[in-house]
Every structure is written in C-alpha cells, then in structure tokens.
Design an enzyme around this catalytic site. Structure first.
Site, PDB file in Angstrom:
ATOM      1  N   GLY A 185       0.877  -1.372   0.050  1.00  0.00           N
ATOM      2  CA  GLY A 185       0.083  -0.004   0.135  1.00  0.00           C
ATOM      3  C   GLY A 185       0.768   1.265   0.120  1.00  0.00           C
ATOM      4  N   GLU A 242       4.374  -6.149   1.900  1.00  0.00           N
ATOM      5  CA  GLU A 242       4.008  -6.690   0.560  1.00  0.00           C
ATOM      6  C   GLU A 242       4.104  -5.494  -0.374  1.00  0.00           C
ATOM      7  OE1 GLU A 242       0.604  -8.687   1.320  1.00  0.00           O
ATOM      8  OE2 GLU A 242       1.447 -10.410   2.039  1.00  0.00           O
ATOM      9  N   GLY A 250       3.889  -3.592  -3.671  1.00  0.00           N
ATOM     10  CA  GLY A 250       3.601  -3.808  -5.369  1.00  0.00           C
ATOM     11  C   GLY A 250       3.840  -2.534  -5.915  1.00  0.00           C
ATOM     12  N   ARG A 301      -6.168   2.908 -15.653  1.00  0.00           N
ATOM     13  CA  ARG A 301      -6.276   3.683 -14.367  1.00  0.00           C
ATOM     14  C   ARG A 301      -6.853   5.018 -14.426  1.00  0.00           C
ATOM     15  NH1 ARG A 301      -2.803   4.885 -11.225  1.00  0.00           N
ATOM     16  NH2 ARG A 301      -3.969   4.110  -9.403  1.00  0.00           N
ATOM     17  N   TYR A 318     -10.147   5.050 -11.991  1.00  0.00           N
ATOM     18  CA  TYR A 318      -9.719   5.567 -10.987  1.00  0.00           C
ATOM     19  C   TYR A 318      -9.643   7.251 -11.040  1.00  0.00           C
ATOM     20  CZ  TYR A 318      -7.968   1.149  -9.912  1.00  0.00           C
ATOM     21  OH  TYR A 318      -8.046  -0.523 -10.161  1.00  0.00           O
ATOM     22  N   CYS A 356     -13.213   2.837 -28.650  1.00  0.00           N
ATOM     23  CA  CYS A 356     -14.137   3.392 -28.742  1.00  0.00           C
ATOM     24  C   CYS A 356     -15.172   3.837 -27.530  1.00  0.00           C
ATOM     25  CB  CYS A 356     -15.152   2.551 -29.696  1.00  0.00           C
ATOM     26  SG  CYS A 356     -14.229   2.551 -31.388  1.00  0.00           S
ATOM     27  N   GLU A 357     -14.762   4.779 -26.812  1.00  0.00           N
ATOM     28  CA  GLU A 357     -15.147   4.902 -25.461  1.00  0.00           C
ATOM     29  C   GLU A 357     -14.694   6.542 -25.356  1.00  0.00           C
ATOM     30  OE1 GLU A 357     -16.542   3.148 -22.497  1.00  0.00           O
ATOM     31  OE2 GLU A 357     -15.897   1.659 -23.707  1.00  0.00           O
ATOM     32  N   TYR A 373       0.244  -1.876 -12.138  1.00  0.00           N
ATOM     33  CA  TYR A 373      -1.028  -2.083 -12.636  1.00  0.00           C
ATOM     34  C   TYR A 373      -1.561  -1.469 -13.933  1.00  0.00           C
ATOM     35  CZ  TYR A 373      -1.233  -2.985  -7.527  1.00  0.00           C
ATOM     36  OH  TYR A 373      -1.035  -3.604  -6.399  1.00  0.00           O
TER      37      TYR A 373
HETATM   38  N1  LLP Z   1      -1.155  -7.152  -0.392  1.00  0.00           N
HETATM   39  C1  LLP Z   1      -2.350  -7.235  -0.724  1.00  0.00           C
HETATM   40  C2  LLP Z   1      -3.066  -8.085   0.241  1.00  0.00           C
HETATM   41  C3  LLP Z   1      -3.032  -6.439  -1.523  1.00  0.00           C
HETATM   42  O1  LLP Z   1      -4.216  -6.770  -1.598  1.00  0.00           O
HETATM   43  C4  LLP Z   1      -2.362  -5.697  -2.273  1.00  0.00           C
HETATM   44  C5  LLP Z   1      -2.940  -4.602  -3.379  1.00  0.00           C
HETATM   45  C6  LLP Z   1      -1.026  -5.610  -2.037  1.00  0.00           C
HETATM   46  C7  LLP Z   1      -0.434  -6.259  -1.143  1.00  0.00           C
HETATM   47  C8  LLP Z   1      -0.097  -4.443  -2.754  1.00  0.00           C
HETATM   48  O2  LLP Z   1      -0.440  -3.108  -2.925  1.00  0.00           O
HETATM   49  P1  LLP Z   1       0.552  -2.042  -3.421  1.00  0.00           P
HETATM   50  O3  LLP Z   1       1.600  -1.882  -2.612  1.00  0.00           O
HETATM   51  O4  LLP Z   1       0.666  -2.206  -4.850  1.00  0.00           O
HETATM   52  O5  LLP Z   1      -0.405  -0.768  -3.057  1.00  0.00           O
HETATM   53  N2  LLP Z   1      -5.467  -1.718  -9.267  1.00  0.00           N
HETATM   54  C9  LLP Z   1      -5.216  -0.792  -8.196  1.00  0.00           C
HETATM   55  C10 LLP Z   1      -4.628  -1.382  -7.004  1.00  0.00           C
HETATM   56  C11 LLP Z   1      -5.191  -2.376  -6.233  1.00  0.00           C
HETATM   57  C12 LLP Z   1      -4.211  -3.112  -5.161  1.00  0.00           C
HETATM   58  C13 LLP Z   1      -5.020  -4.131  -4.564  1.00  0.00           C
HETATM   59  N3  LLP Z   1      -4.291  -4.693  -3.598  1.00  0.00           N
HETATM   60  C14 LLP Z   1      -4.612   0.737  -8.684  1.00  0.00           C
HETATM   61  O6  LLP Z   1      -4.253   0.550  -9.911  1.00  0.00           O
HETATM   62  O7  LLP Z   1      -4.444   1.508  -8.205  1.00  0.00           O
END
Ligand code: LLP
Length: 431
Positions: free
Chosen positions: A247, A289, A291, A329, A333, A361-362, A390
């Site tokens: 997150g 964790e 991402g 995105r 969002y 087409c949107e 993402y």
């Molecule tokens: N761990 C769990 C259990 C999660 O559900 C997520 C993200 C992460 C780690 C990684 O989170 P990060 O560090 O990437 O924020 N598609 C959306 C983001 C959805 C995130 C879902 N879970 C976007 O493009 O902003």
C-alpha cells in the site's frame, strides 16, 4: 514531467537506462512499455536495507498483481524477495519462472478448490487463509496428503487508510479476511483446535493502497501486536510472523507527496520496537508486501501521436496509438499521469492545454486531461511516466487491440521481456 530513476536528457531526447527512447520506439514500435531495471533493483535493495531483512530476518514479499511477467519473478528472486500471488495464473507464472515455491505467500479471498490444490501440490510456503470455506478445504486437502501446511490468517483490522483521518469503522464490511470485532477471527482460531493439518504461524492485514502516511501503519502495528499477545495468552498460539500488507504510495503527479521507502520502513520498524517493549512480547518476523512502490515509477509507456483535433475555444484532442487497453487507471480511478514528448524534451511548456486521448471507442478513454506541452505534431513520441504498476497487469484486449510489448532497459542495453501480441495470438483462444 518529473524524471524518475535513470531518466536523463541528452540532445533534447529522453534516455532511460542509458537507452535513447526514440530509438526504442523505432526498434519495437509503439505503444511500448519501458522499464528501468536499475530503479526496480534499487527499490528492492532499499526495502531490504531499511526493513532490516538481513539483520532481523524480516521479509519483503513483492505483490505480483502490480506487474508479474516471468522476468519479474527472476529479478525479485535475485534480489532476495518473497512473492505474494493471488491466483492460479500468478502462481503458475512463478512456477514457470522457477521461483522457489517456499518463498510464496498465496493470497486471495476466493481461491477455488483447484487453486488451493495447485498451491498445495506445488508446495507454496504459506497460504494466507481468508475465510472459513478456504480453511476447511485446505485442512481436508492436507489431511488427504498427510502433510502440514503453514498458514497466516488474514485479519480485517478496521483501519481505513483512505479516509482523511483513518477511522476504525467498517471492520465488518469488507470482502477480505476475518473481522476482529464480530468475533469471526476468534471463531476461526477455535476451529483450528480441531484441525491437525494446518498450522497458524502468522497473521496478515492489508489496509489499502497508494497510502502517503506512516500513521495508518502504526495503527496497524498496534492492532496486530495486541493480537499476537492475545493469541499467546488466551489460546497458547505462538505467532512468529506478522505481515502488514502493501500500500505504500508513489508519485504520479505533483499533487502526490509520498514518503521515501526509508521513511516508511523506519517508521514501521520503530513502532514495532516500541510496541513490543510496551506490551512485552518477543519481536516476530515482520513482512511487507509492496507492489506499486517497487515498480510504478520504473515503468513508462511510449506512444506515437496520431490525430490532433482542435475544437476551437473548446479543447484540443491529441490521440495516441494506445489508451485504456494498456492503462485503465485514468478511466477507472481518474488517476493522473505526467507526460512529455521524448524527442522534444527541452521545449518550454505551452499555456495552450491539450487532452491526451486513447484510441478506444469510448469517450472515457482519456489518458490525461488538460496538460500543457508545446509544439506537438503527429508522429511525435509521447511518454507517460509511472505506468509500471497495474498497467500491463490490468491491460485488456478491448476493441481487439493487441497487448503492448515490454522492454527492460539497463546500462545502455535493452531487452524484450514480453513480445507484442499478434493478431493471430489475439484469436488463439477462438475455435
Ligand atoms: N498485499 C495485498 C493483500 C493487496 O491486496 C495488495 C494490493 C498489495 C499487497 C499491494 O499493494 P500496493 O503496494 O501495490 O499498493 N489496481 C489498483 C490497486 C489495487 C491494489 C490491490 N491490492 C490500482 O491500480 O491502483
């Protein structure tokens, strides 16, 4: 446009990883994802260093949902990270990339029976058990195989990091995890007493995404460590690992003011030290964790500009050869991005605002609204930055537009890691 990682300007042209982006567009055609390998590796190393991976045996598990070609599995393995997967498809990718199965955390709020079986058969290290349904299936599959599976429980801690002042309501209204407040979590712990083939070694929570403050994580430490103590005292269960999820927020545009990886990690570790002392528990192994914060700024997308449509006194639409199919995105969002023309990096910004549109087409397929760039012409190469997380992983074939290739650049070299989808491949599933 902010320059990230190894980005630099030479002869009015943008370079990434020492590679000329105009040359990349010529060599691989557009649209094209370009990843700065050095920046991803540096981010991994920062996390390892500041989250005390060597020193305290803590773990960084990359959240593969952000971007998971096989090459990423290899890269994070080389950097010593663990991997969080959320589906059979992500697990299969890791397996095919020879990623060590013991270093996998298997997440997901509705793992199918086949996915659970696949995880057990492949020998994943930890199942992050989300609900009773999964717990029961896992126990019976492991009983059949006469084995013991390590698990974490996913906790819904009741921290909503997205509200201005994070709040403690809404614990129950989440599709993820066992809530603490309604007693579900403790019912799951009770059920464990009957079970011999799953072993609870850790607890996990994830409080949201694109978070800029350390405070919600400190709150999470409080909740999770209190739970560690309670499980020991009331249930005689030793929790060895506490996973705080991902997150951590990143820069997309000037309005984003993220803290550094160092500040986040130090903030969380300090709070953990304090809390352990305060409630007198042993320090567990800590897991994060990330991402987005590992890959977002390392990825960019190159597009060719096609049609430029000026509607006098209304708006100028500058259309590119990709859009919501390679970056959903903005439409999903209202996410903001920055852009530049890679072959005109020294041009002054114009007061004339333009809107960068995709080719779908949107009407909602708009990548950036009202941005100012000077001197745009058809056939120029436009870059949008921070598309590394993402983007590729949420890409679609809407309008039967093939998926973009992915190139990694590093120290003057470029390496194709995902090829462009061909029209033949687009139809490969159709009978
Ligand atoms: N761990 C769990 C259990 C999660 O559900 C997520 C993200 C992460 C780690 C990684 O989170 P990060 O560090 O990437 O924020 N598609 C959306 C983001 C959805 C995130 C879902 N879970 C976007 O493009 O902003």
């Amino acid at each position: 446009m902010k320059l990230h990682g190894t980005m630099g300007i030479r002869d009015n042209t943008l370079y990434i990883g020492g590679v000329n982006t105009v040359d990349l567009a010529k060599k691989y055609d557009t649209p094209l994802y370009v990843f700065d390998e050095e920046l991803i590796r540096n981010n991994c190393r920062e996390y390892n260093k500041y989250f005390k991976v060597k020193e305290n045996n803590n773990k960084i598990a990359y959240a593969g949902k952000a971007f998971l070609p096989k090459y990423m599995c290899t890269l994070i393995d080389e950097e010593g990270l663990y991997l969080d997967v959320v589906s059979g498809g992500e697990l299969y990718t890791a397996y095919k990339a020879n990623f060590p199965m013991k270093k996998i955390l298997f997440h997901g709020n509705n793992k199918t029976i086949d996915e659970i079986k696949m995880g057990v058969d492949l020998g994943v290290g930890v199942f992050v058990v989300d609900n009773f349904y999964e717990l029961d299936i896992l126990e019976s599959l492991c009983e059949e195989k006469n084995m013991i599976q390590d698990i974490y429980f996913r906790v819904t801690p009741g921290i909503d990091a997205h509200t201005h002042k994070y709040i403690k309501t809404g614990q129950i209204d989440s599709k993820f995890g066992f809530a603490l407040t309604n007693g579900d979590f403790y019912m799951a712990v009770e059920r464990l007493k009957k079970y011999k083939n799953v072993k609870l070694i850790g607890i996990h929570a994830h409080i949201g995404s694109q978070i800029f403050d350390v405070e919600p994580y400190e709150e999470e430490v409080d909740v999770m460590f209190n739970l560690v103590k309670k499980l020991k005292e009331d249930y005689d269960i030793e929790i060895k690992e506490v996973d705080f999820g991902g997150g951590i927020g990143v820069y997309y545009t000037e309005s984003d003011k993220p803290k550094s990886i160092k500040e986040f990690c130090e903030g969380i570790i300090n709070k953990c030290n304090e809390k352990c002392k305060e409630i007198n528990i042993d320090m567990p192994t800590l897991i994060l964790e990330p991402g987005r914060s590992l890959v977002a700024n390392a990825g960019s997308t190159l597009y060719s500009i096609g049609s430029i449509k000026e509607i006098k006194d209304v708006r100028t639409y500058v259309s590119v050869d990709g859009g919501m199919t390679d970056n959903i995105r903005p439409s999903l969002y209202q996410a903001g991005y920055e852009c530049a023309i890679v072959n005109k990096m020294n041009s002054e910004k114009s007061s004339h605002k333009v809107t960068i549109a995709g080719k779908c087409c949107e009407s909602g397929d708009i990548l950036i609204s009202n941005t100012s760039i000077l001197d745009i012409e058809s056939k120029d190469i436009l870059i949008t930055t921070s598309t590394g997380a993402y983007g590729y992983s949420m890409a679609s074939n809407y309008n039967k537009i093939p998926k973009n290739p992915v190139v990694f650049v590093n120290k003057g070299n470029d390496k194709l890691i995902c090829k462009r989808q061909s029209y033949e491949e687009l139809l490969s599933l159709e009978l």
